[in-house]
Structure formats: structure tokens, C-alpha cells
Scaffold this active site. Sequence first.
Site, PDB file in Angstrom:
ATOM      1  N   ARG A   1     -44.443  65.154 114.254  1.00 11.06           N
ATOM      2  CA  ARG A   1     -44.885  65.949 115.366  1.00 11.06           C
ATOM      3  C   ARG A   1     -46.482  66.237 114.718  1.00 11.06           C
ATOM      4  O   ARG A   1     -46.220  67.534 114.296  1.00 11.06           O
ATOM      5  CB  ARG A   1     -44.497  67.047 116.179  1.00 11.06           C
ATOM      6  CG  ARG A   1     -43.924  66.280 117.777  1.00 11.06           C
ATOM      7  CD  ARG A   1     -43.730  66.882 118.664  1.00 11.06           C
ATOM      8  NE  ARG A   1     -42.254  68.115 118.620  1.00 11.06           N
ATOM      9  CZ  ARG A   1     -42.775  69.490 119.046  1.00 11.06           C
ATOM     10  NH1 ARG A   1     -43.780  69.705 119.308  1.00 11.06           N
ATOM     11  NH2 ARG A   1     -41.450  69.443 118.337  1.00 11.06           N
TER      12      ARG A   1
ATOM     13  N   SER B   1     -90.616  63.069 139.236  1.00 14.82           N
ATOM     14  CA  SER B   1     -90.925  63.436 138.782  1.00 14.82           C
ATOM     15  C   SER B   1     -91.187  65.067 138.812  1.00 14.82           C
ATOM     16  O   SER B   1     -91.519  64.956 140.332  1.00 14.82           O
ATOM     17  CB  SER B   1     -92.011  62.570 137.715  1.00 14.82           C
ATOM     18  OG  SER B   1     -92.891  63.338 137.090  1.00 14.82           O
TER      19      SER B   1
END
Lengths: 447, 447, 447, 447
Positions: B307, B268
Site C-alpha cells: 500500500r 459584458s
Amino acid sequence: MTSPRSIDAVFGLESRIEGILAFEAALARASAREGVIAAAVADVIVSQCNVSGFDLASIAREAELAGNEAIPTIDQLRARVAAVDESAANWVHWGATSQDAIDTALVLQLGDALAAIDVELARVIASLASLAELHAATPMVGRTLLQEAAPTTFGFKVAGWLDALLRHRARLTLARDEASVVQLGGAVGNLSAFGSNGRRISAAVAAELRLGLPDLAWHTHRDRLANVATNVAATVATFGKMAHDIALLAQSEIAEVREPAGAGRGRSSTMPQKRNPIGCATILAAAVRTPGLAATMLSSMAQEHERGLGGWQAEWTVLPELILVAHGAFVHAAFIVDGLEVDANRMARNIVATNGRIFAEAVSFALRSRVGRARASEIIGRALGRVNKEITLRAALDSDAAMAAVFSGDEIDALFDVSRHLGLAEETARRVAVAARQSVASVATPR
Amino acid sequence: MTSPRSIDAVFGLESRIEGILAFEAALARASAREGVIAAAVADVIVSQCNVSGFDLASIAREAELAGNEAIPTIDQLRARVAAVDESAANWVHWGATSQDAIDTALVLQLGDALAAIDVELARVIASLASLAELHAATPMVGRTLLQEAAPTTFGFKVAGWLDALLRHRARLTLARDEASVVQLGGAVGNLSAFGSNGRRISAAVAAELRLGLPDLAWHTHRDRLANVATNVAATVATFGKMAHDIALLAQSEIAEVREPAGAGRGRSSTMPQKRNPIGCATILAAAVRTPGLAATMLSSMAQEHERGLGGWQAEWTVLPELILVAHGAFVHAAFIVDGLEVDANRMARNIVATNGRIFAEAVSFALRSRVGRARASEIIGRALGRVNKEITLRAALDSDAAMAAVFSGDEIDALFDVSRHLGLAEETARRVAVAARQSVASVATPR
Amino acid sequence: MTSPRSIDAVFGLESRIEGILAFEAALARASAREGVIAAAVADVIVSQCNVSGFDLASIAREAELAGNEAIPTIDQLRARVAAVDESAANWVHWGATSQDAIDTALVLQLGDALAAIDVELARVIASLASLAELHAATPMVGRTLLQEAAPTTFGFKVAGWLDALLRHRARLTLARDEASVVQLGGAVGNLSAFGSNGRRISAAVAAELRLGLPDLAWHTHRDRLANVATNVAATVATFGKMAHDIALLAQSEIAEVREPAGAGRGRSSTMPQKRNPIGCATILAAAVRTPGLAATMLSSMAQEHERGLGGWQAEWTVLPELILVAHGAFVHAAFIVDGLEVDANRMARNIVATNGRIFAEAVSFALRSRVGRARASEIIGRALGRVNKEITLRAALDSDAAMAAVFSGDEIDALFDVSRHLGLAEETARRVAVAARQSVASVATPR
Amino acid sequence: MTSPRSIDAVFGLESRIEGILAFEAALARASAREGVIAAAVADVIVSQCNVSGFDLASIAREAELAGNEAIPTIDQLRARVAAVDESAANWVHWGATSQDAIDTALVLQLGDALAAIDVELARVIASLASLAELHAATPMVGRTLLQEAAPTTFGFKVAGWLDALLRHRARLTLARDEASVVQLGGAVGNLSAFGSNGRRISAAVAAELRLGLPDLAWHTHRDRLANVATNVAATVATFGKMAHDIALLAQSEIAEVREPAGAGRGRSSTMPQKRNPIGCATILAAAVRTPGLAATMLSSMAQEHERGLGGWQAEWTVLPELILVAHGAFVHAAFIVDGLEVDANRMARNIVATNGRIFAEAVSFALRSRVGRARASEIIGRALGRVNKEITLRAALDSDAAMAAVFSGDEIDALFDVSRHLGLAEETARRVAVAARQSVASVATPR
């Protein structure tokens, strides 16, 4: 104007570290102002909060171990401060937690990113306003469920997109303002290291950074970010609706609009006749992607206790990505809309190509008001049954005695006069365009 | 072993262009073999399909305009071939479409990426198999709805994760194999440029690239990719379950397991006592992100006609991202599982800390078989009502005459002997571990 | 034929309770067989496991308090057994936990539901196979990025949908088989109440219910269900692709196909000429909904320890809903595909309406093989620049001396003969149709 | 108080048809007022707009064919009007389209549903305000990444939930107001049947129904609904965060809070000691489900042209479901929060159980201010290394000469006095509670 920094850079590592350092500098200044640290100490700290001296590659590497980028950044800052004044190093990051620095940096980045987005949004709005006015009265086929339905105008269609974007822009501004608050809570959010000074220091840090002051630390209360995310995603969805419409209108068989041309733009690797709507493709791809990203921001909100495990970390990539995807879509939209090729003649020909079927509703309403619904249905149904490649609805009705019995030739002419069946289209297109111009007169000012 | 190329590189631009060139080379060779082009022409083309000579930055730039990366890549290839043999340039990319090259390149990348994922998956499986065996008989509190429930063993818990991962691995292998098919269809999928040779040429290209031959081109049929995506996401979800369990067991108040230590790992910025489960955080973040990415792959499947417009483009970033997120999670999981600190003593103490409540079900079953359900409920309910910090369930029952009337002291001892209430736990842990070892004996071989 | 129970009923409360009772009956029988309870006791329990005597409304009400439906169901069962034989009541649900009953009931329901889905899927496949064959050689415009591209056949387009559905069906069968396993673990999964008999009893319960036997209880290992969910969602997505194509082809301006007519079907409240593609609307709505539902199943997988809190409960509604949405889509698809109106003449006219542009690729390939790429580009580019409403590509080329210099009239005729540019289309459509017929010859048999 | 109609009924078929009829009645009145139809005709139409005379089952059935519920409803209305006055039937629904009726009905339902949600939200807010005040100064372990971190208070934790809910409530009110607009556009949105009267008639219909008047018809502009959806989902996510915290605090090993007891609530089918947090389970299940539903609302926004195909239909079930799921979660939350059992003693004991590690940050800050960071790290590190079951951090420090050299006994006492390390916790809890009380003083009034 976009900021000098590109949108990609806004969310880059350097920008994140810059934001962390801006936070640390503001914290030092505020702490000095409130007497928590000495002014001279703050000066030294502030003097070292310049990203240019930092080793970004090492920060990236150590962040993997530490779990976030603030920890190695603060280590480097502390070392740099200590090199100037050993004792000052002690006061670096005093009272804060790494998430304070990271979240505040994020908020600063968000401000820049949303301003960049707003620039594009305003460009699109301005272009659409012009299109809406220019084509306020340009008739075209209105289509519902992908079927020809009744006439409308292209300006009215544009006004629909535009009106939605005005709402999105207002909501985005609200969301941005709401999210522009400092993060400062210390280890578990209550700023215990500052005793009773916490609130004043928070206010001072917020003021330094020109951010708002929240009621309390929001380490695990992420609704403001989620609100930004869902609003960005919803705006992209409206762009998706616009791109979907444009792509459909640009189909070879409809050909009413076309994306702007450009050397090499949208060509095929083998088909020489192609000009692909690649701007629409990009916007539609964005619209496919953003719902999942917004959902992820919502899923990540259930963060544990005073600081979360997983949810917070998920935000780090998802929120920037959402905004980058959106920005890309907006840039393409601005390009497309600004140069959109609109073929009003083809729109007119496509109305003709319906063989009059597009006037069926108008004829039906007119008949109903003369002969009642049942009889009207019968007449129009019979006529529609005869319409084909050679016979138009007009011709079919002209040869129906029942029709001649109730309408004069002039009246029938009027029924098939497209300009008489556009309702509010023109008025609305102009009205929305005016509102849009007012909106973009006030482009969002950066922080 | 991972391939020499890192997983990030697998999806990088260079790798994509390499894949496109591999396709073009294979197409040239196959076309020559089937007599569509001359062998000498194919040789020239193949000789130029080396990514090192290509200007990647320019490809990235031009792809923006062209709409995809294959078009500028093929332009450069053609120019390079022409520099050697003007007439050969004509036959570059002959008969194919840009999506053929891009999709085939993607499939090649997927093969590498999924092999890299499998390496990590196999590592996790091997480590979990060891853990399952080592702790097959280590008693711990079983927990349901986050409440202490009844005893189980840690090895059994591990076996649950492991068993699921074995299923995922089998499904992933299937999904990878199914997706490893060449894309070759030409403009609209029917390979018209090859006349009746199309199928033979497709087969030859597939064979060149060691890929499968699909029934037909899959330009807009993306189920195989979606299948890979959902399987990867589901595997991450199981890792998420494991990380969730580990993080819960690692809570300070439970402290039965701990992520492996490492210098600077999980510290921390202000709390010296912390060792944060940052590996779990990464895995959980991945598990938050992947459902949205998988959903996006499903949303993108409705691609238009021959497509698509938008759906295909969405895949380009989403599928690689999903796999990269998964790979990151798997790497962390391999590290965590390999070095997991398991505190069997604390597990035992946590059983004691339930004050015997964890044996309530066993006592209840035993009582029911002697005195019937109603009377059993009464006795156990009365005893549970007296359990508190000072009084254990055993003590409460010992002082209940009704209990003494039906059970001897030895029998009561047995009721509170955890080793008698573990059912299939040990046997299952060992059985699953054996199956796991067999599974990883055959690590997936790369293409 | 669908099963006699409607799909909605499959997931109704009565069916759930029936499943729970089937589990309890099987458990009693298996326990008797293994000597855990007396045969006579099992007989009484089994005799009361008939849903008709249960108060469903009261179960629904009490489930709110208890947290699930098994608890009040077992209470009622116990009371009913006690009314016959007080002491037998003691052995109801012996050794099991409520989730065992609920999950096993779910698996039984899934079997029925997936069988019902397969019936529709097989119908669609059979219809598509017919369409693919019937139109194997029917030329139509192939479209990419919503632009006319090159010729193809309708049968080939159908074969693309069909081929994907064959893969989905195979995957769904695998997923169903894999998920068809009994759930039996007791409180924390290790069946401790059965001592060392647990595995034999599990096997016996599985056999009673004709389900598979898993390696261990899967109370918090939900990958098999997620696999069913993602496969169902992916199948819906392919249906969405098909519906998207059909809706696009059914646009008034294209009009190549139409949903089957039906009295009142798809009419408008005001426009007499409309016939809306409402089947496609339903399928597309399903395709919009299912990705989010599948993502939710993935999100719900991180269930805590031995039994989860929230994730499990989320499944209860999401998985049935996903399957119901899918079934609805499949039924509509079966209707649409079975009666699809295909207008081959319009398809031919739409080819003509491209003014020859659709042959540009073929011309380009032909020119390139004669005069090289640069010269070919010049000739085709010049011709395309002249194409307009009055001038076809053929006409533009005919009047170009460069063209006449390299091609004879017959050769040019061939270039514009659509039948010469269909490549593998017909062959593929027929081949896939044959495979499809083989697939549906074996309709999935119910459990 | 909830409205007399239950939340399920709000979205039921009867309510939908009622809304459609309310629209038709308002349209008739407005049309009469503007002279489009005769007042007597309007009177007849209005007189028949009572849902009680309608055949709902038949509407449901015919909607399948027609594609929506408005069409058969209007058929029935027309027939009922005709039975009274044949000629009046002609004017039923005049000028409108079916989506006008359906969307306006939806908006009316949304108003009721969001009011019902607000009632529960206000209840939760009021209860949380009480809890925040009551426990403003109740110390507890603050936890980050599921590890003990530093002290905080329970009231402060509650204030965090509360503060977020106040923001959600404000946003929901905005979203509801924005969405409360009439839908009236006719076939393609421009109200062509009304000529130039369209805007006045729209305004009159809006006024009749007490709804706002939008700039234009929003048939395919669904951002207002998406905004409601994402805000509802985000609110559920915050409830999910709260439930997650409560469930974690309610773990047997932590036991700081407990869901309210209730007869039969949360019991197990076999474990007599269990009291399962089933309210949290329901809320967490809702939080798992809502992101996918919100994403679906975003995905559905790309609706085609003047009326969409699929996207609109998807909304029909998704938006109601999202709100029902949310409402269920809110009701459970109101119950849980109102009766939450808070064990302040256990909170205090859990602080003690950290063996002083929870004060490590405070000690570290204090040491740093006396001896500098390096020396402080050394001292605290050494002490933490000695902490174990028997030795507290205090004891470890007491026996360290370095500590005694810089701190007096009183100072050390202060370092381990939890009340001195709570920072802003109490002040913030009280401040937020006051703001909350002001918010709920004004419960949203229904339309």
C-alpha cells in the site's frame, strides 16, 4: 502568525467578492481624486462596498450565466448605490471591465495566501535550522541510488533540505512582489474611457490597494501568475524530496526517524503495531499533484487577443488549488519537522550493520595513495568479496597481509573511525543553520 | 436521466461514507454466507450501515489524524453496532483493511459519476447527429492552418466531432466496466484473515455490490483508475476541439455559428453589443485543465509495495476533480450543441468572400488533367496573382486566354460551383449520424 | 525477437520517408484500380517509391520551409517519375494532401513500434510468470506505507505486477488496432478531388497497406493516437511501480532482491562496494517522463478546423519520444526481471527481524475472536509496548497470563507460524502465472 | 550572434564529455593549488583533458552499463594519463563522484544554451520594439473572448507581448545566474576525501570554471535547474500567446498580419493559393510541449537521499529538450517578428466592418453621463437591435430622436472617431518600446 482568515477562506467566494468590492471602492476613490467623478458619488459607492450586504448565493448562480462573478456583483452594488443615490449608480465600475475587478481581487487574495504560506515555510525553516545544529555531527549512513554509500551526518542531510528552502523562500518573495500589481485596463486594456487620465487613475487605484502599478494591463499576459505558480510548485517539490527522505528513513528496517506521535495519528484499521507516516503521505501526495497544476498554469497562458477564452477561466480554480495543496503540505511539514523523532543510536547501529562496507571508499582512497590504484583495487576487492554476515570489512582487511604491509593498526583504526570521514558535514550544517536563522528573523510582512 | 443525486454530491463526503458503509454491509453479509460470522451478527451490522446516523463532521476531523476516512467511519459503525449487540461489534470490518472500504466506495461513486457523464455525452451525440443531418449539404469554407482552403459542409465538420465522440463513448464504457471491480484484500492483499475462504468471500461481496471480481487486490495496482482518467481526459480534449472550432466560427469576422442566446448569458459588464461564447470558455478551460489531471493520475501510479504513500492519497482529489471538470464541460456542450445558431447564409457569403480562392485547388486539379502540372501551375499562379478585392479568381481566369483554350464556359461554371466540390461530405455526415443514433439508442444503464 | 529494424530506426527520417512513399504507392495503385489514373501511370509511380533514391538531407532541409516532410518528398518523387514519364508526374499524390501521407506513414511506424514494444512486454510477462510460480510460497514481509505490515509471499507481489501488465497488454493491443487506420481525406477531408469515388479509393488504399478504413479522415481528430499514448504511458507507470518496489527491496538494509550482475554494470566511480540498480533508475526515469508526454498528446488534441496549427506539429516528436522512452524502459525491465536475484533467506530473516510485530494483526484477530475487541486491544497493546531489540512479540505474549488463559501453546505456535498467515498468496500467484502464460502464447503478430 | 557552436551541439555528447573533462581539469588544478596533489600530476591530467583524443562511441556504449557517461570518460582519461605517467593516473577524479562531473558539465552547457536563447530573445525584443513604435497609433479592432470589443492600436498589442518578454528575460537571467554553480561533493556530498580542505577546493574549482560556489553540494537538490526549466517554459508560453494572436490575425477572414514570405515557405502540397503560418505552427507546437517538460522537471525533484534513482536520469534528456524546443521557437519568432507584414489598411477596414458596433461601449459611456444608465441602456439597446449589414450603429442612432436630443452632430461624430477612443494605447506602446531598447542594449555576455 496566520491571518485571522483561514487559508481556505482566502480563496472562498466571500473573499473573492470582498476583493472585487475593494477594487470598486478604490476605483471610485481614485476617480474622484482625479476629477472623473464627484467626491460625493465616490463616498456613496465606497459606503456600499461592504460584502456583508451582498447575496452571495445569487452571485454564484448568476455568474454561471454571465460568465464571471464580477458582473452580478457589480449589478448588486449598483442597485445598492442606487437605493441611496440614484444618479451615483451610474458611476459604479466606471471605465473598468469585469476582469479588472476579478484580477485585482485575485492579486489581493494571493497576497494573503502567500503570506500564510510564508508563515509555514518560516516555521519549517526554523525547525530545520534547530535540527541541523542539533545533529550537525550525528553520523549516519549516506545513501546513493538507495544503496549504502559513505558516512555523513543527519545535520548535513537536514541542511540540504534547508538550503533549498531558503532559495525557494527568496524566489517566492520575489514572485509575490512581482505579481502584486493592480489590474486596470478597461474593455481592451487601454483605459479609453478615461481619456488621458488613465495612467494617473491606475496609479491612484494601485496606491489605494497598496499594490504595484504595471506597465500596462495584463488581461492576457499572465506570466506573473505563472511565476507564482511554478515557484509554489517547485517549493512543494522540495518538500516532497524531504518527505521522501523521511519516509525512507522511517521504514521499519531503517527506523532512523519517525513522524511525531499523536493520539490516533497514523493508526491502522487492523494492525495494532502500525504508526503510519501520514504527514509524509500528505506531502508526497501534494508533490504528485503540483507539477500537473503548474503545467496547467503554463498551458493556460496562450490567451487570445485582449481577453482570453478558456485560459483565463482555467486559472480561476487551478491557482487557488495549487496554493491550497501547497499550504496543506507546508502545515504537515511544519508539524513533522517540529516534532521529528530522531534515533541517533539507530543511525549508529545502521552504520555498524553495513559490516564496514560503508568505509570501502575511504579505505580505497587511502590504499590508492600508498600503493596505487591497481593494487588498491585488488586488495579492497578481495576484502569486499569476503564480507558477509559474520565477517566485517575490517576483519577481512585485518587478515590480509597486503594491508598490514602498508598500514599500521592505528591507521587502520582511523580508516574505520566514522568521525574522520564526515568531511564538511558538520561545518556545513552549522553554516546553513545560521543563514536560515537570519532568513526567518525577517518573516514576510503582510501587505 | 441523471441520477437524483447531483454530480457534486456523488463525490461528496456523505456519498463516500455511504459507499464505505455499503462495503461494510456487503462484507458482513458475505461473511455470514460463507460461515465466517453468524447471520445474526451480520444482520446487526447491516442494520447500522445507514449514513444518516453518522457524524460526518467528526469523521472529517478524525480523518486528518487517522490518515483516511474509513478508520473513523468504522469506529462509529462499531460503536453503533455495540450499542445494539456488544459482541457483534467485534466482527465489524472483519478481515478487511481501510483501503478495501475506501476503494470500493470510490468504485461505486465512479459508477454513478460515469453514468451521469454518459447521459450528457449521449445528449451531445444526439444533438450532433441532428446537426450533421440538417447541415449535411450546407456548404462552408474549409479551413486549414487557419487559412481558407477548400469547400466543405457544416454537417461534415459536425460528423468529425461526432465520430470521435462515438469512439470515446465506447472506450469510456469499456474503461468503466473494467474499473467496476470490488476491492478486498485485507492488510497486504492476500486476505489472510479468511484463510482459504478469501476468494469466495470476495466473490460474494462483489456480487452483493454488483461489481466485478478482480484477479487479486489492486491496492497498489491503479491502472484501471488511470484508464478511466485518461479516457475522461481524452473525451474532454475532443470537446475542447469542438469548442475551439465553434469559438473560431463564432468570431465576429466569421460569424457562422453562435452559442444559444439566453437572458443575461454571455453579456459584458460594459460593452452592450457583446454576446460572449461563455459555454466554449468553460469547455476550453476544462480542456486546459484535464491533461494535467490525467498526468497526475499516471504519476501517482508508482505506489509502494502493498500500500502506497502519497500516490494513493493524490488520487482522492484528482480523480473526482477530473470527472467533475469533465461533467461541467459536457453539460455546457450539451446546451451549446442543442441550441447552436447556425447561419448557413453567412457560410455561403464567406465562401463568396474568398473571391474564388477557395476553388483554386479544384481549378488546379482540372487544369492539370488537361494541360499538365507545369502549365496548370503557371495559369493558376498568374490568375491568383491578380485576385484582389475587386477581381475574383473566376474573373481573372475568364480573362486568361489559356484558360478559355482548354475549358468551355460551362466547364468553368462547374469549377466554381461549390456543390460539385464537396466530395464525400454529405454522404459521410449522413452515415455518421445514422451510426450515432444507433449508439444513443442504448444509453448506458446504471449499475 | 525484435523486428530487424531497431526501434530508433522505426522513427528515423528514412523510415518516415519510406512510409510516405508506401502511402503514395498505395494511392497510385488504388487510383488505377478505381480508374482514376491509368495502370501504366501507377506502375511508373510505384516503381519510383523506393526510399533509396531519395535525398534525405535535402528533404530535412526543405521541410523547414515547407512546414512538413511530405511536401519535399513528393517534389522529389514527382521529379523522379517525370524523368521516366513526364505525363505520369502529373498524377503523383493526386487527390491527397500532405497530411494524408504523413499520418499514414506515422500509423505504419506505430505498427512496427508497438510490435517491438509488445515483444519486450511479452518477455517481461513470461519472466514474471516464472518468478510468480517459483516464489508463490516464498514468505516475505508485506509492507504498507513503507512500514512492516503482515506476511505475504514474493510470488504474490510478482503476481500483482504481472496481472496489471496483462491488462495493459490487452489495452495496448486494442489501442494499436484502433489506431491502425489509413489517413486519406485530401485538402479538407472530404476527398473532393475523387468525386464520388473517394470512399472506394480510401478502402483500396487501406487494403493495400493492410490498415483499417476509418469512418472519415481524422486530420484533426486525434483521439486514436492519444489513446495509444496514454496506454503506453500507463504501461510505463506500472513498470515504474515494479521498479520502485524492486529498488526498495534492493536497499542495502533490506536486500531481498538485486538486479542481475554484469561486468561493469552499476559500478560507482569511487565506491568499490557499490552495485547500483541502474535498470531501475532507467525505468523510474521513464516513469517520471511519460506522464508529461501523455499530457502533451492530450493538450495537442484541440486542433483547429480541418487541419491544425501547432497541435499536429507537437505530435511529431512527442509520440515517437514517448514510445522510445517506453521501449527503453521495457528492455531494461526484461533484463532485470529475467535475471533478478531473489534472496529468499533474507526475506525469511527480515520476517524474524520484525521481532514478531508482523504477526500482530493475526494475534489481534485471534484474540478478538476469543475475548472480544476491547480485551484483545489491551493484551496486544501491552505486549507491543514491551517489544524491543531483546524481547519479541512472542516472548512478550508468552509472559502474559491473559494470553495463556485463552490460547494453548500450540495455538500460539500457530499464530507465529508464517505459513498460516499467507491467505490467498500462493493460490493467486499460481493462478495469475497460468493466465500470463496463456497470454504470451499469442505474441502479437506484426501487421 | 549565436555562439560558434550550434545549439544542438551544445547538448551533444561531445559537448557533454568536454564539460566533464573541463571539470576534471579544474579539479586537478584546484587540488594542486591546495596541496592535495602535486603540481606535476595536475599538469599531466590537464594535458589529457582534451576531448579530441576520446572515443565517444565507446563512452556512449559503456555508459549504458555503468549508468552514466562520466564513469567511462574517467576510465579513458585515467588510461590516457597513465600512458604518460602511471602514478599520476591515481589522482584523476580524486575526491569527486561521477555526478560532480556530470552536473558541472551540465551547468557549463546551460550557460552556453541560455546565452544562445538570450540572443534570440534580444532579437525578438528589438524587433517588437520597432513594431510597437511604428504602429503605436495604428488603430485596429480590439477583441475579447474572440468577439469584436472596442478599438485599440496594433502597437499597444505588440507592447503587451514585449512587456511580458522583458520580464521573462530578467527572470531568465536571474535563473541562469543562480544555476551557474559548481557541483562538487564527492560520494555523499560532504567531500570527505578532502578532509577539511573541501570548501577551499570547491571554491578553487568554481573559480577555474568561472562558476559560483553553492552552500553545499546539490546532488539531490535540483531547484535551481527546475527554476531554469519553468522560466524557459513560461517564456515559451508567452511566445505561444504571441503566435496565437498572430495566427488569429492572419486568418483569411481577418488578414491583418501575415508571416514574412519566403521562397517555398508555407506552401501547400495541393492548394496553390495557400501561404501557411508555419512559423506560428512551430511556436505553438513548442508551447504545447513545454508545460509537460517543465512539469517533468518538477516531478523529478523528489530525489532520494544523497543521490537519486530515476529523477536525476530523467533530467538528462528533459532539460536539454526543453531548451532546444524553446530555442527553435525563439528562432522562428525572431524571423516572424522581424519581417511581419502588417496591413494597417485592412485593420482600418475591419473596424468599419463592425458597422459601428465597436463604438457601442463609448456611446454607452457618453449616453450614461448625460441621461443616466437606464435610459442609456434603452437607447443603445434599441440602436444595436437595428444594426445589420445595411444599417450601421451610427445610422441607427442618427435616426433616433432620443440621441439627437442629447448630442450634437459634432459630438456624435466624435463618438465614432476611432482616434478618440484609444486611451493610453499610443503612449504605452512608445513607453514600453523605450524600456525594451534599454533592455537589449545590454545583451547578456556569455560566461
